[in-house]
Every structure is written in C-alpha cells, then in structure tokens.
Design an enzyme around this catalytic site. Structure first.
Site, PDB file in Angstrom:
ATOM      1  CG  ASP A 119     -12.173   3.619   8.112  1.00  0.00           C
ATOM      2  OD1 ASP A 119     -13.421   3.608   8.106  1.00  0.00           O
ATOM      3  OD2 ASP A 119     -11.506   4.037   7.159  1.00  0.00           O
ATOM      4  CE  LYS A 171      -3.917   0.020   2.208  1.00  0.00           C
ATOM      5  NZ  LYS A 171      -5.034   0.161   3.166  1.00  0.00           N
TER       6      LYS A 171
HETATM    7  N1  LIG Z   1      -3.582  -7.331   1.895  1.00  0.00           N
HETATM    8  C1  LIG Z   1      -4.327  -7.268   0.808  1.00  0.00           C
HETATM    9  N2  LIG Z   1      -4.471  -8.331   0.009  1.00  0.00           N
HETATM   10  C2  LIG Z   1      -5.251  -8.270  -1.110  1.00  0.00           C
HETATM   11  N3  LIG Z   1      -5.927  -7.203  -1.500  1.00  0.00           N
HETATM   12  C3  LIG Z   1      -5.839  -6.093  -0.753  1.00  0.00           C
HETATM   13  C4  LIG Z   1      -5.034  -6.062   0.437  1.00  0.00           C
HETATM   14  N4  LIG Z   1      -5.142  -4.831   0.987  1.00  0.00           N
HETATM   15  C5  LIG Z   1      -5.960  -4.129   0.166  1.00  0.00           C
HETATM   16  N5  LIG Z   1      -6.396  -4.884  -0.873  1.00  0.00           N
HETATM   17  C6  LIG Z   1      -7.280  -4.453  -1.959  1.00  0.00           C
HETATM   18  O1  LIG Z   1      -7.006  -3.123  -2.298  1.00  0.00           O
HETATM   19  C7  LIG Z   1      -8.184  -2.338  -2.295  1.00  0.00           C
HETATM   20  C8  LIG Z   1      -7.920  -1.002  -1.635  1.00  0.00           C
HETATM   21  O2  LIG Z   1      -7.715  -1.208  -0.264  1.00  0.00           O
HETATM   22  P1  LIG Z   1      -7.749  -0.074   0.824  1.00  0.00           P
HETATM   23  O3  LIG Z   1      -7.724  -0.713   2.139  1.00  0.00           O
HETATM   24  O4  LIG Z   1      -6.690   0.914   0.506  1.00  0.00           O
HETATM   25  O5  LIG Z   1      -9.099   0.681   0.536  1.00  0.00           O
HETATM   26  P2  LIG Z   1     -10.562   0.503   1.072  1.00  0.00           P
HETATM   27  O6  LIG Z   1     -10.572  -0.289   2.294  1.00  0.00           O
HETATM   28  O7  LIG Z   1     -11.394   0.058  -0.087  1.00  0.00           O
HETATM   29  O8  LIG Z   1     -10.971   1.986   1.357  1.00  0.00           O
HETATM   30  P3  LIG Z   1     -10.658   2.890   2.608  1.00  0.00           P
HETATM   31  O9  LIG Z   1      -9.263   3.378   2.453  1.00  0.00           O
HETATM   32  O10 LIG Z   1     -11.671   3.966   2.444  1.00  0.00           O
HETATM   33  O11 LIG Z   1     -10.806   2.089   3.843  1.00  0.00           O
HETATM   34  C9  LIG Z   1      -9.245  -3.131  -1.558  1.00  0.00           C
HETATM   35  O12 LIG Z   1     -10.434  -3.079  -2.265  1.00  0.00           O
HETATM   36  C10 LIG Z   1      -8.718  -4.546  -1.515  1.00  0.00           C
HETATM   37  O13 LIG Z   1      -9.436  -5.335  -2.436  1.00  0.00           O
END
Ligand SMILES: Nc1ncnc2c1ncn2[C@@H]1O[C@H](COP(=O)(O)OP(=O)(O)OP(=O)(O)O)[C@@H](O)[C@H]1O
Ligand SMILES: *[C@@H]1O[C@H](CO)[C@@H](O)[C@H](O)[C@H]1NC(C)=O
Ligand SMILES: *[C@@H]1O[C@H](CO)[C@@H](O)[C@H](O)[C@H]1NC(C)=O
Ligand SMILES: *[C@@H]1O[C@H](CO)[C@@H](O)[C@H](O)[C@H]1NC(C)=O
Ligand SMILES: *[C@@H]1O[C@H](CO)[C@@H](O)[C@H](O)[C@H]1NC(C)=O
Ligand SMILES: *[C@@H]1O[C@H](CO)[C@@H](O)[C@H](O)[C@H]1NC(C)=O
Ligand SMILES: *[C@@H]1O[C@H](CO)[C@@H](O)[C@H](O)[C@H]1NC(C)=O
Length: 677
Positions: A484, A386
């Site tokens: 969150d 990330k």
């Molecule tokens: N460890 C991981 N393994 C696989 N996919 C992931 C992982 N972390 C995040 N993702 C994917 O990346 C996308 C973005 O994740 P992120 O947590 O940044 O955003 P979110 O949870 O959708 O939004 P917010 O930041 O508003 O909480 C998610 O939809 C998820 O499918």
C-alpha cells in the site's frame, strides 16, 4: 406515461380494491400503478435486479455489501422509469424515501458508503472503494454518465473534496458532490442541527425530492422515531432535465474498502409527481445485531459502580476502582507472546499517554483505524498509537511476529514500530511520532498552509522511500511486500525525511473473516494491473506502486487525475508518457516548484517513475536497481522510443479503463511472498 410492467395492471386493480376497502396492501412486496410509484416495507420476495455482493436476506433486508472488503453491490428496481411525460418535456417531479443501516466492524468507522441513484442503465462502469460502485476513474465527471445520486458517504476522500467521513452529498455525474452536508437533521422546533452517525448501526430514514418547476433537489434525513423534518439536510438547485435520460433506472449502489462493512436498505418507496408513499415502519426487517464489547465495558465501568456506590458508598468506591482498573485496562495476552515481551505495551500506559484517547490527540483517521498522538509517561517519548479493530485471531501471531521483528531491525526510512498491545477485538500499534505528518498533505492540500516541498526535499524523500522499500524487499530475512505504497502512507520526520509507514498492515487484513480467501488490499490508482485482476502481491507489484508514487511526488498530482476531465488522459502515467515523448518533460513538473529543480534529477525521477510503472512486471526494475539509478551508480536505461511505445500500446492502464469490473478481481487468492530466501 406509465411504467410498463406485465403485472402492473392486475396489481393496480387489486390495489385500488384494497385501498377502497381501507386495507393496506401486502407490505413486503412492491406495488405499482400507472402513476408509477412503489413501496417496499422490507424486501421479502421483492424482484429487484441485483449484482455482485447484493442480495436479499431471508429476513427481507436488502444487503448491498456483505462485509467483504473492496467489494460493491447494486440493486435496481426492475422496470425503467419514464422520467419525461412527453419526449421533449422536462424531467417530472419525483420523490423517494428509504430506510438504511450500516454495520461495520468498528463502532463509528466504516468504508465506504451507499447511494441511491438514477442511471440510464443497470450495468454501470464502476469501481468499488472510493467510487461507491457508481463511477470509475475514467468516467468521473463525464456529462455522458447521466447519473444522479445521493451519497451517504462514511469515508473522507480528499480527491473528491469530501467534507468529512460522515456526510450526505448530491452527486451529478461525478463523485465530487455538487452540494453536501454532515449527516444529521434540523429540528423543527428551534432549527438546531443534530448530528447523526451514518455508521451507527441504527436504521435511519432519508427522503429525496426533486421539484420540476424550480428544479430543486431536497435531501432530508432523520432517525426513524422522528417525523420528516421541514428543513432538508442538503438542498440544491440542479436542472435534472439536463442530466437524466428519458428512460432510466432507479436503485442503490454501495461499496466497501478496507473495513469489513455491511450496507443495508430496509425499506424503499418512490413516486413520480407526488410524495413518496410512506413505508410501514412496523413491517421493516431488523438489522443484524452485533455484540460489542464496548457495551459490556460501559455497563461495568459506569452502571455497575454507580449501583454499588448507591448501596454501600465506601465499598462502592473500592469496587469501582477495582472494576475500572480491571476493565479499562483489560488486555489479551497469550503464551506465544512471551517472546515479544519487550515490545508489548500495557494498555494502561497507552491510555495515559494519549490522554484517554482524547479527540484532541487524534492525528487522523485512516483505512485501518484512528491514530492518536501521545507521550509515554516515563521516557517522555512521543508516540503515535494506531487502533486497529480486529476480531479474528487468524494471522495475528504471524503478523505480530513479523512486525516486531521488522521493528527490531531499525531502518531510518521506515516508521519505527515501537511495540503493540492487544485487547479484545482490537490491536494497538505504537509507532514513533512523525512531527510533520503525511506527505500527502504537502503534495495535495495547498490550502492548509503547508508550504510546497522544494525539489531537493522531494528527491530526498524519493530516495528515502526507495531504500526503505529495498530494506523490506531484500535486506531483511524475509521478503516483505508492503502493498500500500502511496503519498498518504509516507510520513515526514522532523528533518523532512520520508519514512514508509503501515508496512505489513495490508497483510493482516488478508486474514480477515475468511481464512480460505484472501483479498487484495491497496488503493485504486496505485494497484498494479495484474494485482488488480487477482494476481499475487510481489515485490514487483510494490515497484509499480512506487513508480506511481515517484510520479505523484514529481508531478504533484494523484495517479488518477480527477482535476482535468476535459483532458482525455486520465492516468498520470499516460499523461507523463505523452509529455516525455513530445520532449516537453518540463510541463509535467509540479507547478508549485516554480521551475526550481535540478533538470538531471527531475528527468531521472520521471524515468524511474515510468520504468517502475511498466505494465509488464518483468520490465520493471527491482528496488536494488532503482537505488543504483538514484545514486548514479548505474545509468538508468534511456526511454527509447520502443520502450515508450511498448508501454503505451500495452495500455498502461488496462485496469482502470476496462470495465465493467467484477468483484472477482478483488477476491481471488493472493499469496504473499513471505518465505525465506
Ligand atoms: N507515526 C505517525 N506520526 C504522526 N502522524 C501519523 C503517524 N501515523 C499516522 N499518522 C497520521 O494519522 C493519519 C492516519 O494515518 P493512517 O496511516 O491510518 O491512514 P492513511 O495512510 O491516511 O490511510 P490508509 O489507511 O488508507 O493508508 C495520517 O494522515 C497521518 O497524518
Ligand atoms: C414469499 O414467498 C414465500 C415462498 O415463495 C411464501 O411462503 C411467503 O408467503 C411469501 N411472502 C410474502 C410476504 O409474499
Ligand atoms: C459476499 O458476496 C460474494 C459475492 O456474491 C460471495 O462470494 C461471498 O462469499 C460473500 N461473503 C459473505 C461473507 O457472505
Ligand atoms: C422533439 O425533439 C426532437 C429531437 O430533438 C425534434 O426532432 C422534434 O421536432 C421535437 N418535437 C417538438 C414537438 O418540439
Ligand atoms: C456535529 O459534528 C461536527 C463535526 O463532525 C461538529 O463540528 C459539530 O460541533 C457537531 N454539532 C453538534 C451539534 O454536535
Ligand atoms: C431545465 O432544462 C430544460 C432543458 O434543458 C429547459 O427546457 C427548462 O426550461 C429548464 N428548467 C428550468 C426551471 O430552468
Ligand atoms: C465521456 O464519455 C464518452 C462516452 O463514454 C466518451 O466518448 C467521451 O470521450 C468522454 N469524455 C471525456 C471528457 O472523457
């Protein structure tokens, strides 16, 4: 009918005089006459009605949001428009044009967007974040809003069926656009479409036109250097006579979410029954410039080596390799990080693991940044990286210390943080890869071919998240408030176990721009009422979000119900309460379960969901109690009539229903409980 304004008559005379002399009028100020039109080429000295974060900068920019997270701002033309020329006639033709610019701390990621709108009043019952300051959960989709808006939206909200995170939409009384298209324009010559990035930090122009005869709405967008394209970017037929009130205000609205973003309008013009006057582009104020590291590294990586190579090819190649190595993989390391050594990844490894952060490895874009899939070269371990943009050093040390130490202790219900890497202005967090993605997809996006989760899977996910949260709250040396919790922050591993992700991230953003003020970060719909009003984030506010989450999983609906505006019950929790009181709790269960669930467990889940989302924090159970209920060690208190009544009468949802909401709610200090116990 004319717009009534004290100064319009003399100004009109002046205007006519100047125009007849072939002069242009002072371009900074608005001018209007009886045909009601105005033009602002810059807003210096303009008297607009502003609220919340909106202001006019000394250079004459209309700044709708100033970079504060979770905020909104509005600007209205001070005099109302008379949209119909006689009381019972139809809404007249109008056209508007404006120049806008969006500046975010990211290069091409920002939240949330801005809109030009026509509304019956200058005080809207609206919320920031995904609602763009236009509407709120309680009035979204209601015909009595009488709102027409053109949204420039830089965030994809699936609840509003947004097509992507960079689109233009035409909104009628609802955040779900009647028509939308990716931002961009059609070339006049060959009709090809060219994408534009709304948050590119460049000024761009938009035209909005309504035709009374055929009720057509055209929205066209183009870079400043391009004359108005013939083919509009978005076009639809909507009879605005059925939407707008006779007397209405025209203006702008904008909001931010988790990403520090500034939304600007540089110039604006409007006319009834005729083309919008042209804005004098040479008079427009300049957008603030942000110096970006990427610019410098681009020079170093590409221009410099090529120039060198041209001079001395062999030396140039050597220099290129050296410079590239140096710049591409440049990182920041500080003394205090020594102790986190084993958790520190080199940027080079992450770069190679993700194929150079290639788009095909992009897993998704969240509020904090882009997430890429990768595989570590040596261990072949699958990872998710990330990229969080973060300029400030403030809080970084504490944050890294915290996440690394949580990461050290493993919990099978948290997404394991493997390590991190820091570069200038950027933090990279490395997590283990979750092959099944986020729970959100399975609950709400049926169309993507995700099979519905069975009840057994759902119950296991609820239990898993409860124990992950208990771990954060009680089983570690410090109390960590997640802040969150929601469906999209729950990821599924290969065995479909729920794992809580993103812990601690909200906290990093507390230390955003201003160390003195911290902000509540979260997602509207899951925020506990007190927290939304500026209270402290505590484990019990997490319990509230957890309650919403349990109901979300059990009922297969989002906490704010958008689907069904006819149903007066907007909050999922209210709706569930009612059904449970009627004794028809089966009706609340997700239809996709097709009635296949364990009645005892389902009732328990609903009960826990309701108890956790009690409006009074003191009435909510702790996560330890929740686990005991879930494991059947202790019987969960029955939902007596009194309990139900107290929840309802206290108004489960004072936050979303009560308005107008001021941004003060979002900017009061909130300390995290992080002291040792
Ligand atoms: N460890 C991981 N393994 C696989 N996919 C992931 C992982 N972390 C995040 N993702 C994917 O990346 C996308 C973005 O994740 P992120 O947590 O940044 O955003 P979110 O949870 O959708 O939004 P917010 O930041 O508003 O909480 C998610 O939809 C998820 O499918
Ligand atoms: C704006 O107002 C300031 C002070 O009131 C004045 O000096 C300036 O000339 C005005 N600018 C325009 C464009 O009217
Ligand atoms: C943004 O505007 C709000 C409300 O007017 C104000 O409290 C805050 O200090 C401003 N922030 C910045 C960075 O200017
Ligand atoms: C206009 O509408 C009003 C109220 O709807 C009605 O009373 C009136 O008769 C209408 N006038 C005309 C000329 O149709
Ligand atoms: C424009 O962007 C969309 C997705 O955002 C992409 O599918 C399309 O190929 C792009 N078009 C051009 C011409 O670049
Ligand atoms: C638009 O709606 C108004 C009032 O509802 C109606 O009188 C008018 O004929 C409609 N216009 C078109 C083009 O359908
Ligand atoms: C729409 O809003 C009006 C006025 O606020 C309200 O009376 C009405 O109940 C709302 N309708 C729906 C369906 O929510």
């Amino acid at each position: 009918m004319a717009v009534f304004d004290m100064k319009s008559a003399p100004l009109m005379i002046l205007e006519l005089l100047l125009v007849s002399l072939g002069l242009t009028i002072a371009p900074f100020s608005a001018e209007e006459n009886n045909d009601h039109w105005f033009v602002y080429s810059g807003f210096a000295n303009a008297s607009l009605t502003l609220d919340n974060t909106a202001s006019i900068t000394p250079s004459g920019l209309l700044e709708l949001t100033n970079g504060t997270v979770m905020s909104m701002g509005h600007a209205f033309y001070p005099t109302p428009l008379r949209l119909r020329d006689s009381p019972n006639s139809t809404v007249q033709s109008f056209s508007a044009s404006f120049v806008f610019g969006i500046i975010s701390i990211y290069d091409d990621l920002s939240s949330h967007g801005l809109a030009m709108l026509i509304a019956p009043s200058r005080t809207l019952s609206a919320l920031p974040v995904q609602y763009l300051g236009l509407l709120s959960g309680s009035n979204d989709g209601n015909k009595s809003n009488h709102i027409f808006a053109v949204e420039l939206d830089t965030y994809q909200n699936s609840e509003f069926k947004d097509i992507n995170n960079n689109h233009i939409g035409i909104d009628i009384n609802s955040m779900t656009s009647v028509q939308s298209n990716p931002a961009g324009f059609f070339h006049d010559q060959d009709g090809t479409f060219e994408n534009l990035t709304l948050s590119s930090k460049e000024a761009m122009r938009v035209w909005v036109e309504y035709d009374r005869e055929n009720t057509q709405i055209d929205v066209t967008m183009a870079p400043l250097a391009i004359v108005k394209p013939k083919r509009p970017t978005v076009s639809t037929i909507q009879n605005l006579s059925d939407v707008l009130t006779d007397v209405a205000y025209v203006g702008f609205s904008s909001s931010t979410g988790k990403i520090h973003t500034q939304h600007y309008v540089l110039g604006w013009s409007f006319a009834m029954n005729g083309p919008a006057p042209s804005i004098d582009l040479s008079m427009l104020p300049k957008l603030p410039r942000h110096h970006h590291k990427s610019r410098r590294s681009w020079v170093l990586e590409t221009v410099l080596p090529i120039a060198t190579a041209a001079l001395l090819l062999s030396l140039g190649v050597v220099a290129f390799l050296l410079v590239r190595r140096h710049v591409r993989y440049a990182e920041i390391r500080e003394d205090w990080e020594l102790e986190f050594g084993p958790h520190r990844f080199s940027y080079k490894d992450l770069f190679h693991a993700t194929g150079g952060f290639e788009n095909k490895n992009l897993l998704g874009i969240g509020g904090f940044g882009r997430v890429y899939k990768g595989e570590l070269p040596r261990s072949r371990l699958k990872i998710a990286v990330k990229r969080v943009s973060h300029d400030s050093k403030q809080g970084m040390k504490e944050f890294i210390a915290e996440i690394v130490s949580i990461g050290r202790l493993q919990n099978r219900n948290l997404v394991q943080l493997l390590g991190y890497c820091r570069r200038k202005g950027e933090l990279l967090l490395v997590y283990e890869y979750m092959p099944n993605g986020s729970l959100d997809k399975y609950l709400h996006n049926a169309k993507e071919g995700n099979s519905a989760l069975s009840w057994a899977q759902r119950f296991r996910i609820i239990k898993g998240i409860a124990s992950g949260l208990l771990y954060l709250h009680e089983e570690w040396e410090k109390v960590v408030v997640h802040r969150d919790i929601k469906g999209s922050n729950v990821l599924l591993d290969s065995e479909m176990n729920g794992r809580l992700g993103d812990f601690g991230l909200a906290r990093l953003y507390d230390h955003g721009v201003d160390p003195q003020t911290t902000h509540v970060v979260g997602t509207i719909g899951y925020l506990a009422p007190k927290l939304a009003r500026g209270g402290n984030a505590t484990p019990l506010t997490d319990v509230f979000s957890f309650g919403m989450f349990v109901l979300e999983v059990t009922c297969g609906q989002r906490p704010v119900r958008h689907e069904n505006v006819q149903d007066s019950q907007l909050m999922l929790v209210d709706w569930v309460l009612d059904k449970v009181r009627e004794g028809s709790f089966g009706a609340t269960m997700d239809a996709r379960l097709e009635g296949k669930y364990d009645i005892g467990e389902a009732y328990l889940a609903l009960k826990i969901g309701l108890l956790c989302s009690h409006p009074f924090a003191s009435e909510r159970p702790t996560m330890r109690q929740v686990i005991q209920y879930l494991d059947g060690e202790i019987e969960a208190p029955d939902l007596s009539f009194e309990v139900l009544a107290s929840m309802q009468s206290e108004g489960i949802d004072p936050y979303l229903i009560s308005y107008p909401l001021s941004t003060e709610c979002f900017s009061t200090t909130s300390n995290v409980v992080s002291g040792g116990r």
